[in-house]
Write an enzyme that holds these catalytic residues in place. Structure first.
Site, PDB file in Angstrom:
ATOM      1  CB  SER A 255      -8.059   0.854   5.971  1.00 48.15           C
ATOM      2  OG  SER A 255      -8.762   2.045   5.775  1.00 48.15           O
TER       3      SER A 255
ATOM      4  CB  SER B   5      -7.952   3.736   3.007  1.00 50.22           C
ATOM      5  OG  SER B   5      -7.066   3.184   3.969  1.00 50.22           O
TER       6      SER B   5
ATOM      7  CE  LYS C  45      -3.838   2.036   2.704  1.00 49.09           C
ATOM      8  NZ  LYS C  45      -4.627   1.918   3.947  1.00 49.09           N
TER       9      LYS C  45
HETATM   10  N1  GLN Z   1     -12.902   4.209   6.751  1.00 46.54           N
HETATM   11  C1  GLN Z   1     -12.248   4.647   7.938  1.00 46.54           C
HETATM   12  C2  GLN Z   1     -11.847   6.090   7.782  1.00 46.54           C
HETATM   13  O1  GLN Z   1     -12.183   6.659   6.810  1.00 46.54           O
HETATM   14  C3  GLN Z   1     -11.078   3.777   8.238  1.00 46.54           C
HETATM   15  C4  GLN Z   1      -9.900   4.077   7.406  1.00 46.54           C
HETATM   16  C5  GLN Z   1      -8.692   3.272   7.779  1.00 46.54           C
HETATM   17  O2  GLN Z   1      -8.799   2.262   8.448  1.00 46.54           O
HETATM   18  N2  GLN Z   1      -7.552   3.789   7.387  1.00 46.54           N
HETATM   19  O3  GLN Z   1     -11.234   6.669   8.605  1.00 46.54           O
END
Ligand code: GLN
Length: 485
Positions: free
Chosen positions: A177, A153, A78
């Protein structure tokens, strides 16, 4: 035999038996990447020349060294994890040209174990999002249906694994994420306990929540990758100096004597019937394999979204203060004063969601509001953690849905942040509590979209989550299906 759809353990066996070479596999995967990327868009950068060179060097050296469990295995990382000499953008314009001068500990460990870095995968900007649509570059698409989001994400990593554009990948999970995109893409995603994996060189979003973990084609690979990346790192003061067990060791243990808790607060309005049905069926499967299922309660679950969306933005507002146009990243050249340069660099460099979080977080931390918002959220977090500790006195693991729906259409929630935030309802609590959680495939909707099952375990009991997951996987075939690309 299709070389690109192998798991790590399958590929290693073929390499060891001399049935293929790292060069052949890596070359095959790049061919596939070239064919699919116009549609899937899982990667932001590729490192082909370097990867092919490394592959050839492994072929020359051989794969026999047992300290190199990933020798010759092509992986995706990532784009929030710093890779020396390879652009690391975090899905943001502000870091569009940032080339780190060092490797994150995770990147280094993968490399030292013999992993070959194919490229860096797409993500929501600074890992803020649940759909990949917040990437400053372009959204990744779900390999199962190109009009759907892959989740976020770590959507690029999950899509790359699902589309066989890599053998396995790593992502990061702050509030879901890793687990949510894995669920939407029909692959395995594992968020370890907070502190289990070093965050050194992981670009910070919310430092009390961020954790790196594997995204793989099966549970064995998740255990294998975790073996490589887990462990104390003196460069990350929140990494925990605790021995790392061999996570593959107890995969083969059955489920007799294991009690799984089903938290009633996770089966509420908003959970679509198709997903609920698949999860309930999965619980029956676990029971048929010898597990005992009991209902438990995590009474503060409903406050998770509210608490997380104060705490994470608060930490983000502080972490993102470093992007000032001076030290690294995008810098405005037109501003006449220092203040103007700061303002323009940040206004032009950050996208809408990142700005929204910085504003939310700054507000929640400001004098007069701190007690009402930030402190309150921390108190809720403690209660949620206690909920889990109480539940784990009655059971060894918890089984829940990962997300209330399968992958939603691109564009559906992008203009409605609250709806987007609500889709994280089942993954945020484990993040707030710091416990490990794995997402594994457990079914498909009538439209052919994957559904995920979440298995949560107590702090540092990754093995239990893996054991339950492995038993389920070995008795079902959801993980063997591939998207019709
Ligand atoms: N969807 C969550 C957010 O927008 C989690 C994102 C993540 O785990 N990086 O913060």
């Amino acid at each position: 035999m299709k070389l690109y759809d192998l798991t790590i353990h399958e590929l290693r066996r073929l390499l060891d038996q001399g049935e293929t070479t790292a060069e052949e596999v890596t070359g095959t995967i790049y061919e596939r990447i070239r064919m699919l990327e116009p549609r899937v868009a899982a990667y932001l950068s590729l490192a082909e020349e370097r990867a092919m060179e490394e592959a050839r060097s492994w072929d020359k050296q051989g794969y026999g060294d047992t300290t190199k469990p990933l020798a010759g295995v092509p992986l995706a990382v990532k784009d929030v994890i710093c890779t020396k000499g390879i652009r690391t953008t975090c899905g943001s314009h502000i870091l569009a040209n940032f080339v780190p001068p060092y490797n994150a500990t995770v990147a280094l460990k993968l490399k030292e174990a013999g992993g070959i870095l194919l490229g860096k995968t797409n993500m929501d900007e600074f890992a803020m999002g649940s759909s990949n649509e917040n990437s400053a570059f372009r959204p990744t698409r779900n390999p199962w249906n190109l009009d759907r989001i892959p989740g976020g994400s770590s959507g690029g990593s999950a899509a790359a694994v699902a589309a066989d554009e890599c053998i396995a990948a790593v992502g990061s999970d702050t509030g879901g994420s890793i687990r949510q995109p894995a669920s939407h893409c029909g692959v395995v995603g594992f968020k370890p306990t907070y502190g289990r994996v070093s965050r050194y060189g992981l670009v910070a979003f919310a430092s009390s929540l961020d954790q790196v973990g594997p995204i793989t084609k099966d549970v064995t690979d998740a255990a294998l990758l975790l073996n490589v990346i887990a462990g104390y790192d003196q460069r990350d003061s929140t990494s925990v100096p605790k021995e790392v067990p061999d996570y593959r060791e107890n995969l083969l243990e059955g489920l007799a004597g294991v009690t799984v808790g089903i938290p009633r607060e996770y089966f509420v309005e908003g959970l679509v019937p198709e997903v609920e049905r698949a999860v309930r069926q999965a619980i029956k499967t676990l029971e048929s394999l010898g597990a005992r299922a009991i209902e438990v309660s995590l009474p503060h679950t409903e406050y998770g979204v509210a608490a997380y969306y104060i705490i994470a933005p608060a930490e983000a507002s502080s972490n993102l203060a470093r992007y000032d146009g001076v030290k690294y990243g995008y810098r405005d050249r037109e501003g006449k004063t220092l203040m103007e340069m700061y303002r323009k660099s940040r206004s032009e460099g950050f996208g809408a969601e990142v700005k929204r979080r910085i504003m939310l977080g700054t507000y929640a931390l400001s004098a007069g509001y701190y007690d009402a918002y930030y402190k309150k959220a921390l108190q809720v977090r403690t209660l949620m953690r206690e909920d889990f500790l109480t539940a784990f006195r009655q059971c060894q693991a918890l089984v829940t849905p990962v997300a209330p729906t399968a992958a939603f259409p691109l564009g559906e929630k992008v203009d409605d942040p609250l709806q987007m935030y609500l889709s994280d309802v089942f993954t945020l609590p484990a993040s707030l509590a710091g416990i490990p959680g794995i997402s594994i495939p457990c079914g498909f909707t009538s439209e052919g979209l994957p559904i995920g099952l979440q298995i949560l375990a107590p702090h540092f009991e990754e093995r239990l989550a893996l054991q339950v997951a492995y038993n389920f996987e070995q008795n079902t075939d959801f993980h063997l299906r591939r998207p019709p690309l």
